[in-house]
Design a protein around this motif. Structure first.
Motif, PDB file in Angstrom:
ATOM      1  N   ARG A  51       2.763 -21.723 -17.607  1.00 58.53           N
ATOM      2  CA  ARG A  51       1.465 -20.845 -17.621  1.00 58.53           C
ATOM      3  C   ARG A  51       0.678 -20.988 -17.144  1.00 58.53           C
ATOM      4  O   ARG A  51      -0.445 -19.763 -17.049  1.00 58.53           O
ATOM      5  N   SER A  52       0.476 -22.458 -17.367  1.00 56.73           N
ATOM      6  CA  SER A  52      -0.500 -23.330 -16.215  1.00 56.73           C
ATOM      7  C   SER A  52      -0.900 -22.653 -14.620  1.00 56.73           C
ATOM      8  O   SER A  52      -1.871 -21.446 -14.094  1.00 56.73           O
ATOM      9  N   LEU A  53       0.380 -22.488 -14.191  1.00 55.84           N
ATOM     10  CA  LEU A  53       0.293 -22.257 -12.938  1.00 55.84           C
ATOM     11  C   LEU A  53       0.476 -20.792 -12.586  1.00 55.84           C
ATOM     12  O   LEU A  53      -0.470 -20.248 -11.898  1.00 55.84           O
ATOM     13  N   LYS A  54       1.158 -19.558 -13.664  1.00 56.14           N
ATOM     14  CA  LYS A  54       0.339 -18.616 -13.611  1.00 56.14           C
ATOM     15  C   LYS A  54      -1.092 -18.156 -13.774  1.00 56.14           C
ATOM     16  O   LYS A  54      -1.006 -17.090 -12.831  1.00 56.14           O
ATOM     17  N   THR A  96     -10.810  -3.089 -17.022  1.00 56.14           N
ATOM     18  CA  THR A  96      -9.866  -2.902 -16.943  1.00 56.14           C
ATOM     19  C   THR A  96      -8.592  -3.631 -17.685  1.00 56.14           C
ATOM     20  O   THR A  96      -9.156  -4.495 -18.353  1.00 56.14           O
ATOM     21  N   LEU A  97      -8.010  -3.902 -17.634  1.00 58.12           N
ATOM     22  CA  LEU A  97      -6.373  -3.468 -17.934  1.00 58.12           C
ATOM     23  C   LEU A  97      -5.442  -4.859 -17.649  1.00 58.12           C
ATOM     24  O   LEU A  97      -5.256  -5.504 -18.844  1.00 58.12           O
ATOM     25  N   ASP A  98      -6.226  -5.060 -16.003  1.00 62.19           N
ATOM     26  CA  ASP A  98      -5.676  -6.498 -15.590  1.00 62.19           C
ATOM     27  C   ASP A  98      -6.270  -7.233 -16.656  1.00 62.19           C
ATOM     28  O   ASP A  98      -6.121  -8.478 -16.842  1.00 62.19           O
ATOM     29  N   SER A  99      -7.920  -6.780 -16.341  1.00 61.30           N
ATOM     30  CA  SER A  99      -8.523  -8.733 -16.834  1.00 61.30           C
ATOM     31  C   SER A  99      -8.561  -8.489 -18.473  1.00 61.30           C
ATOM     32  O   SER A  99      -8.404  -9.368 -19.278  1.00 61.30           O
ATOM     33  N   VAL A 100      -7.918  -7.677 -19.538  1.00 61.64           N
ATOM     34  CA  VAL A 100      -7.265  -7.225 -20.743  1.00 61.64           C
ATOM     35  C   VAL A 100      -6.248  -8.418 -20.629  1.00 61.64           C
ATOM     36  O   VAL A 100      -6.056  -9.473 -21.838  1.00 61.64           O
ATOM     37  N   VAL A 101      -5.484  -8.186 -19.982  1.00 61.11           N
ATOM     38  CA  VAL A 101      -4.042  -9.401 -20.348  1.00 61.11           C
ATOM     39  C   VAL A 101      -4.555 -10.292 -19.353  1.00 61.11           C
ATOM     40  O   VAL A 101      -4.133 -11.627 -20.925  1.00 61.11           O
ATOM     41  N   LYS A 102      -5.612 -11.008 -18.625  1.00 58.17           N
ATOM     42  CA  LYS A 102      -5.998 -12.208 -18.574  1.00 58.17           C
ATOM     43  C   LYS A 102      -7.121 -12.490 -20.116  1.00 58.17           C
ATOM     44  O   LYS A 102      -6.093 -13.951 -19.798  1.00 58.17           O
ATOM     45  N   ARG A 103      -7.058 -12.018 -20.497  1.00 56.70           N
ATOM     46  CA  ARG A 103      -8.100 -12.474 -21.831  1.00 56.70           C
ATOM     47  C   ARG A 103      -6.930 -13.008 -22.586  1.00 56.70           C
ATOM     48  O   ARG A 103      -7.485 -13.320 -22.989  1.00 56.70           O
ATOM     49  N   LEU A 104      -6.224 -11.855 -22.495  1.00 55.38           N
ATOM     50  CA  LEU A 104      -5.353 -12.260 -24.140  1.00 55.38           C
ATOM     51  C   LEU A 104      -4.337 -13.870 -23.492  1.00 55.38           C
ATOM     52  O   LEU A 104      -4.157 -14.337 -25.099  1.00 55.38           O
ATOM     53  N   THR A 105      -4.319 -13.959 -22.417  1.00 57.30           N
ATOM     54  CA  THR A 105      -3.570 -14.689 -22.206  1.00 57.30           C
ATOM     55  C   THR A 105      -4.650 -16.558 -22.230  1.00 57.30           C
ATOM     56  O   THR A 105      -3.622 -17.630 -22.604  1.00 57.30           O
ATOM     57  N   GLU A 106      -5.302 -16.150 -22.568  1.00 57.88           N
ATOM     58  CA  GLU A 106      -6.385 -17.112 -22.732  1.00 57.88           C
ATOM     59  C   GLU A 106      -7.041 -17.190 -24.232  1.00 57.88           C
ATOM     60  O   GLU A 106      -6.810 -18.489 -24.738  1.00 57.88           O
TER      61      GLU A 106
END
Length: 513
Positions: A505-508, A461-471
């Motif tokens: 970022r960590s909180l988010k 999903t696009l949401d999971s793409v965003v999460k991976r990129l933030t990592e």
């Protein structure tokens, strides 16, 4: 149904007016002071621009939208000289002591049925489309309208599997800078004219000519340009031979054909009138040598036959954009422009949106949006990105496959297209309205790419793409978002994440999980 579009003053109604191709045509008509209305499912910057030039926009698709021009009425007045009681035409009682000028009825501003314009993307069950058929409205495909405009101008039609938008935009910009004031209709937005179209005052029209739905055969510009020919739309064409046939019909309709003979198919199947190439060995009318590909752009020495014209500078990166620039050189010289005017226009062209468009630099991470969705396009785009990125910096390619049919047809080619990326983040297939027949999945494409690439992440999903990129993103990375779907909508969200400080970022991240 009439077979000719009427540009003399009859109104137009666009079903899906917010589309990139539809809106460009609507803009030109509205600027020509023709009555224009249109509908789409949501407003956008494009529809607001159309409203600013006089088009009426409906933010819903409803059969009653077709009645807009017929509903517009204005009062008609008549001097009443009779005495006593009279009856108006609309059956209102009038007393002689009232004003001498009275309403006696209404008159339609335009009793003509609007010409309905739609694209291949319109579903036959669309309520407006069904109503237009039932009530006998004249209905035209988008390409019919473009064909009619092409016939009114000294037209230049830019076709090809890849590079149409950049090449047509570059040519339009070059002619504009040279003082030729062209009308322009392209499939991308350009800052130089704040959109995807402009109305000029000269005889010249530059138009992007699309082969995706077969409508290319309707277009007969005075000058045609073909950048290359490949199979890109397996939903429409079964094989390359069918694509070639479409381009051959287009070529026969052009008085002059300019073609890139670096493409063997163009060279052998079309035999252009004027040729261009990135090699001096093929005997093209226009060619280059002394080419230097750098992070800031490309320079090359340009030849016209056996005569040196001068040095060309191109801001846009990569071999494919030098080739696009050479199409502009060939066209400009055919129109009689000095090489100095041609080179000045090309050197200052910054590109179209979604064509290696740098969206910003945040926390030393560069974010790029690119429309590439075919294996060949991905290869050349990532090769251009590699010009800007050297180790230890990384290229992070984020890819959204476009259409099941294309992904299935080119699954092996996609597997080998990411060699210039350090990391690949893959999401699920964007259907673009195609049914999922269960023949190909995002996971299968991941497995194919993984056979050629060490670091591939599949995020469904696009949401999971965003999460991976933030990592995984880190300072120095170039994150390039590739695809013709809605992947680019997440770019602002990822950029926002890296604009906040590390504690936030960590909180988010903890909140998101």
């Amino acid at each position: 149904m009439p077979n000719t579009v009427d540009l003399s003053g009859k109104p137009f109604h666009f079903i899906g007016i917010g589309g990139i191709g539809m809106s460009a045509l609507a803009y030109v008509l509205a600027k020509r002071q023709l009555p224009v209305s249109g509908s789409d499912l949501r407003s956008s910057g494009i529809t607001k621009r159309l409203q600013a030039v006089g088009a009426h926009f409906f933010e819903e698709q409803n059969a009653t939208n077709l009645e807009f021009f017929r509903r517009k009425r204005e009062p008609v007045y008549q001097e009443l000289s009779v005495t006593g009681i009279g009856i108006t035409q609309d059956r209102q009682v009038v007393d002689e002591s009232s004003k001498s000028s009275q309403t006696i009825g209404t008159e339609e501003i335009s009793s003509d049925l609007p010409q309905v314009i739609c694209s291949t993307a319109i579903n036959p069950l669309n309520s407006e489309y069904k109503a237009a058929i039932e009530k006998g409205y004249p209905i035209f495909h988008r390409s019919d309208l473009l064909a009619a405009l092409i016939q009114e101008y000294e037209s230049i039609g830019v076709a090809g599997t890849h590079g149409k938008t950049t090449t047509s935009s570059l040519i339009g910009y070059m002619l504009l800078k040279a003082g030729l004031d062209p009308t322009i209709v392209v499939g991308g937005e350009v800052d130089a004219w704040d959109g995807n179209a402009r109305l000029g005052n000269s005889p010249y029209l530059v138009a992007e000519a699309d082969e995706s739905d077969g409508s290319l055969v309707k277009l007969a510009p005075k000058i045609g340009i073909v950048t290359n020919i490949e199979l890109d739309h397996p939903d429409r064409y079964e094989n390359l031979d069918q694509v070639i046939e479409i381009f051959q019909i287009f070529a026969k309709g052009c008085q002059i054909l300019i073609g890139c003979i670096d493409c063997q198919t163009v060279r052998s199947q079309l035999k252009p009138t004027i040729t261009y190439s990135l090699s001096r060995d093929l005997g093209a009318n226009y060619s280059v040598d002394n080419v230097k590909y750098e992070a800031s752009g490309t320079t090359a020495r340009v030849w016209e036959g056996e005569e040196v014209l001068g040095e060309l500078q191109v801001k846009l990166l990569g071999t494919h954009n030098l080739s696009n620039a050479m199409a502009a050189v060939a066209l400009g010289r055919h129109l009689g422009l000095d090489f100095e005017a041609i080179s000045l226009g090309i050197a200052s062209f910054g590109g179209a949106k979604r064509r290696f468009e740098v969206k910003g630099d945040v926390n030393s991470i560069t974010f790029v949006d690119d429309y590439a969705h075919h294996p060949s396009e991905i290869q050349v785009t990532l090769a251009a990105a590699r010009l800007q990125v050297e180790a230890p910096r990384r290229i992070i390619a984020i890819f959204q496959p476009h259409r099941y049919s294309r992904t299935l047809t080119f699954v092996q080619e996609f597997g080998q297209s990411f060699s210039n990326a350090d990391v690949v983040v893959l999401t699920d297939i964007y259907s673009a309205g195609e049914p999922n027949l269960g023949q190909i999945t995002g996971e299968q494409l991941r497995d194919t790419i993984s056979a050629h690439h060490k670091r591939v992440y599949y995020q469904p999903t696009l949401d999971s793409v965003v999460k991976r990129l933030t990592e995984i993103l880190q300072p120095g990375d170039l994150a390039i978002f590739l695809g013709a779907g809605n992947l680019n909508q997440m770019i602002p969200q990822v950029m926002d994440f890296y604009q906040i400080d590390r504690n936030d970022r960590s909180l988010k991240l903890s909140q998101a999980s």
